[in-house]
Design a protein around this motif. Structure first.
Motif, mmCIF file in Angstrom:
data_model
loop_
_atom_site.group_PDB
_atom_site.id
_atom_site.type_symbol
_atom_site.label_atom_id
_atom_site.label_comp_id
_atom_site.label_asym_id
_atom_site.label_seq_id
_atom_site.Cartn_x
_atom_site.Cartn_y
_atom_site.Cartn_z
ATOM 1 N N LYS A 46 -23.082 15.562 -60.883
ATOM 2 C CA LYS A 46 -21.746 15.983 -60.417
ATOM 3 C C LYS A 46 -20.656 15.236 -61.185
ATOM 4 O O LYS A 46 -19.653 15.809 -61.582
ATOM 5 C CB LYS A 46 -21.610 15.702 -58.915
ATOM 6 C CG LYS A 46 -22.562 16.511 -58.041
ATOM 7 C CD LYS A 46 -22.447 16.070 -56.579
ATOM 8 C CE LYS A 46 -23.507 16.741 -55.715
ATOM 9 N NZ LYS A 46 -23.479 16.233 -54.315
ATOM 10 N N THR A 47 -20.908 13.940 -61.397
ATOM 11 C CA THR A 47 -19.940 13.125 -62.141
ATOM 12 C C THR A 47 -19.828 13.586 -63.594
ATOM 13 O O THR A 47 -18.766 13.491 -64.218
ATOM 14 C CB THR A 47 -20.359 11.641 -62.091
ATOM 15 O OG1 THR A 47 -20.559 11.246 -60.733
ATOM 16 C CG2 THR A 47 -19.312 10.741 -62.725
ATOM 17 N N ALA A 49 -20.159 16.668 -64.723
ATOM 18 C CA ALA A 49 -19.998 18.124 -64.752
ATOM 19 C C ALA A 49 -19.202 18.634 -65.951
ATOM 20 O O ALA A 49 -19.476 19.719 -66.470
ATOM 21 C CB ALA A 49 -19.345 18.591 -63.455
ATOM 22 N N ASN A 50 -18.261 17.867 -66.441
ATOM 23 C CA ASN A 50 -17.404 18.342 -67.536
ATOM 24 C C ASN A 50 -17.855 17.851 -68.918
ATOM 25 O O ASN A 50 -17.163 18.074 -69.908
ATOM 26 C CB ASN A 50 -15.954 17.900 -67.294
ATOM 27 C CG ASN A 50 -15.388 18.525 -66.032
ATOM 28 O OD1 ASN A 50 -15.650 19.700 -65.753
ATOM 29 N ND2 ASN A 50 -14.636 17.750 -65.265
ATOM 30 N N LYS A 51 -18.999 17.205 -68.968
ATOM 31 C CA LYS A 51 -19.479 16.706 -70.254
ATOM 32 C C LYS A 51 -20.637 17.551 -70.773
ATOM 33 O O LYS A 51 -21.403 18.116 -69.996
ATOM 34 C CB LYS A 51 -19.928 15.241 -70.135
ATOM 35 C CG LYS A 51 -18.780 14.249 -70.142
ATOM 36 C CD LYS A 51 -19.270 12.828 -70.283
ATOM 37 C CE LYS A 51 -19.893 12.527 -71.638
ATOM 38 N NZ LYS A 51 -18.904 12.548 -72.727
ATOM 39 N N LYS A 52 -20.764 17.621 -72.105
ATOM 40 C CA LYS A 52 -21.821 18.424 -72.723
ATOM 41 C C LYS A 52 -22.940 17.508 -73.205
ATOM 42 O O LYS A 52 -22.702 16.564 -73.942
ATOM 43 C CB LYS A 52 -21.247 19.203 -73.909
ATOM 44 C CG LYS A 52 -21.803 20.591 -74.048
ATOM 45 C CD LYS A 52 -21.053 21.381 -75.103
ATOM 46 C CE LYS A 52 -21.585 22.818 -75.121
ATOM 47 N NZ LYS A 52 -20.888 23.629 -76.130
ATOM 48 N N TYR A 461 -26.133 12.322 -72.568
ATOM 49 C CA TYR A 461 -24.688 12.509 -72.405
ATOM 50 C C TYR A 461 -23.859 11.503 -73.212
ATOM 51 O O TYR A 461 -22.689 11.763 -73.498
ATOM 52 C CB TYR A 461 -24.312 12.412 -70.928
ATOM 53 C CG TYR A 461 -24.636 13.666 -70.148
ATOM 54 C CD1 TYR A 461 -23.708 14.703 -70.034
ATOM 55 C CD2 TYR A 461 -25.878 13.822 -69.533
ATOM 56 C CE1 TYR A 461 -24.007 15.857 -69.316
ATOM 57 C CE2 TYR A 461 -26.181 14.975 -68.808
ATOM 58 C CZ TYR A 461 -25.243 15.991 -68.716
ATOM 59 O OH TYR A 461 -25.543 17.145 -68.017
#
Length: 520
Positions: A46-47, A49-52, A461
């Motif tokens: 969840k933390t 979520a915006n990383k690829k 990540y």
């Protein structure tokens, strides 16, 4: 590290670490949000979520892995530079047709499943040497070696006697279970066991002791574990008395005493018994979105199976070569759920660890299942080099349970204020096994892949982080435990800071938050 031995009265049995059944997939959960001492991976996603992420390769040096398991098959490493089954080393890496990994335990004449202990191998070689030597006329060097041999001989004979006694106790229990099933159409349950009329005094004593034990484990589960453990112990006991080097040479085809030999083995990465390696692989990388079985910890990962661990003690030569194979073929994390207490050729493993360190590969190792203090007696391999210094790319892992209590550590787990880095889920962990099945297992063998899975998330990540930096982050962000806990194998209580370097339990979300904070 594959088996846990628990003594009940005078009977030694092989079993799972028994306690109240843990929630399924508990090892993924987070202490803060779920009140369960898992690795916190679900919270971490969840933390993040915006990383690829990018895909990472995790090598599993183990007994073998079922690569077509329903929950693993899409997450198995594929060597794209190798053409399957053409008998040619297409990528020129020294290994023919290594499409999904490699086995250092197989050859043209089959696969090694059982091995002797390292102590037995040392004893056999030294016995052979001194059998033809005049021990009354020895050089100072040989005299020193002969004194060492006498110690080895005493230790070996003592251990064999103890194993014989254990086998006798386990055999009596196996026979009793067989008799119960024989009289009840193959059914072993609490009721059939209780109603069984013992045939002799030995059976009567066992039955009385086991009734209490069945309050915490089902008879059928214990029966399955016993059967597997008894076979493994029996084979190791037998192989300890054989010329195992000649068996190895006949099956694999290498020279077991040539430590410089690199290119031997076969591409059969599953081997004859892949239960342990498959269970380990599932914890790391079981598919997360297929609605089958379990969810592994790491999402963007490929498992590279490297078979080098038999039932018995692994050989230093095989482990050194397995590490080098994994490094040379792209693994950035290596899980090592094995260990032993003698390492006659430790220097070649040291060299392999240094090689992995030079290539920025993280090594994760299980601390062991003998309730020992690793500061006093450390199992091999280790991060400590014989020549001095230590590897900074190494994480040593103890096993913990899911519930906050004084018994949160696995009663079997090794520990060490100076030698064990942290603790991770290793009690009653449900994961993949052969034939696309699933079972719960316990051991530091399960805790190590839990850490390898967390490390895979971090390296996926945050690929810019070095192996040593990943270790530092994971150590820094553990969930601390302030209350005293039971020291494994004792009734004594100590603080977590006295049982491992970090003083706590691994946590993915804490690590992710710390990395993001540092980046800001």
């Amino acid at each position: 590290m594959k088996k846990i031995f628990l003594i009940i009265g005078s009977f030694a049995i092989t079993t799972l670490y028994a306690q109240k059944k843990a929630p399924e997939n508990w090892f993924l959960l987070n202490p803060k949000t779920d009140n369960v001492y898992g690795v916190g991976s679900e919270e971490a996603y969840k933390t993040l979520a915006n990383k690829k992420p990018k895909t990472v390769i995790v090598a599993v040096i183990d007994s073998g892995t079922e690569i077509d398991h329903e929950d693993l098959k899409d997450n198995i490493w594929v060597n794209e530079d190798e053409i399957p089954n053409n008998g040619i080393d297409d990528d020129n890496n020294g290994y023919i047709d290594d499409v999904n990994g490699w086995s250092f335990l197989g050859g043209k004449n089959g696969d090694i499943e059982f091995e002797a202990t390292e102590l037995a191998r040392i004893y056999q070689r030294m016995t052979k040497k001194f059998a033809k030597t005049d021990t009354n006329n020895l050089s100072s060097e040989d005299a020193k070696a002969f004194e060492e041999y006498k110690t080895i001989r005493t230790t070996f004979r003592t251990e064999q006697a103890e194993q014989a006694q254990q086998l006798q106790g386990i055999g009596a229990l196996v026979d009793l279970f067989a008799n119960v099933k024989k009289e009840n159409n193959g059914v072993l349950s609490k009721s059939t066991f209780s109603s069984y009329v013992p045939k002799n005094e030995v059976e009567a004593k066992i039955q009385k002791k086991m009734k209490k034990f069945f309050l915490i484990i089902k008879p059928e589960e214990l029966d399955a574990q016993l059967t597997m453990g008894y076979e493994s112990m029996s084979k190791t006991f037998k192989y300890n008395q054989l010329n195992v080097d000649s068996i190895r040479q006949a099956v694999v085809g290498d020279d077991p005493n040539n430590m410089n030999e690199r290119y031997y083995g076969c591409n059969r990465v599953e081997g004859p018994d892949a239960l342990h390696g498959t269970h380990v692989s599932g914890i790391i990388a079981a598919m997360r979105n297929n609605n089958l079985g379990i969810r592994g910890i790491a999402e963007n990962v490929k498992i590279m199976p490297v078979r080098a661990v038999p039932s018995g003690d692994e050989r230093d030569k095989d482990i050194a070569n397995a590490i080098r194979y994994a490094v040379d073929n792209g693994a950035t994390i290596i899980n090592m759920s094995f260990g032993k207490y003698y390492s006659p050729n430790k220097s070649i493993i040291d060299d392999a660890i240094k090689y992995a360190m030079s290539k920025d590969v993280l090594l994760v190792h299980a601390a062991g299942n003998e309730s020992k203090n690793c500061d006093v007696e450390l199992s091999y391999p280790t991060r400590d080099f014989t020549s001095g210094g230590e590897a900074n790319n190494w994480i040593q892992v103890g096993a913990s349970s899911y519930k906050k209590s004084k018994n949160i550590l696995g009663s079997f787990s090794n520990y060490g204020k100076a030698k064990v880095d942290l603790f991770a889920p290793g009690v009653d962990v449900y994961s993949t096994v052969c034939d696309s099945k699933y079972i719960s297992e316990s051991g530091t063998s399960m805790a190590s892949p839990a850490v390898a899975g967390v490390a895979a998330i971090i390296r996926s990540y945050f690929p810019e982080l070095k192996a040593s930096e990943v270790r530092e982050i994971l150590m820094k962000t553990v969930v601390p435990y302030k209350k005293a806990v039971i020291v494994p194998g004792t009734k004594e209580k100590k603080l977590m800071s006295d049982l491992c370097i970090s003083g706590g339990f691994i946590n993915t979300n804490n690590a992710v938050i710390e990395i993001l904070k540092q980046k800001k």
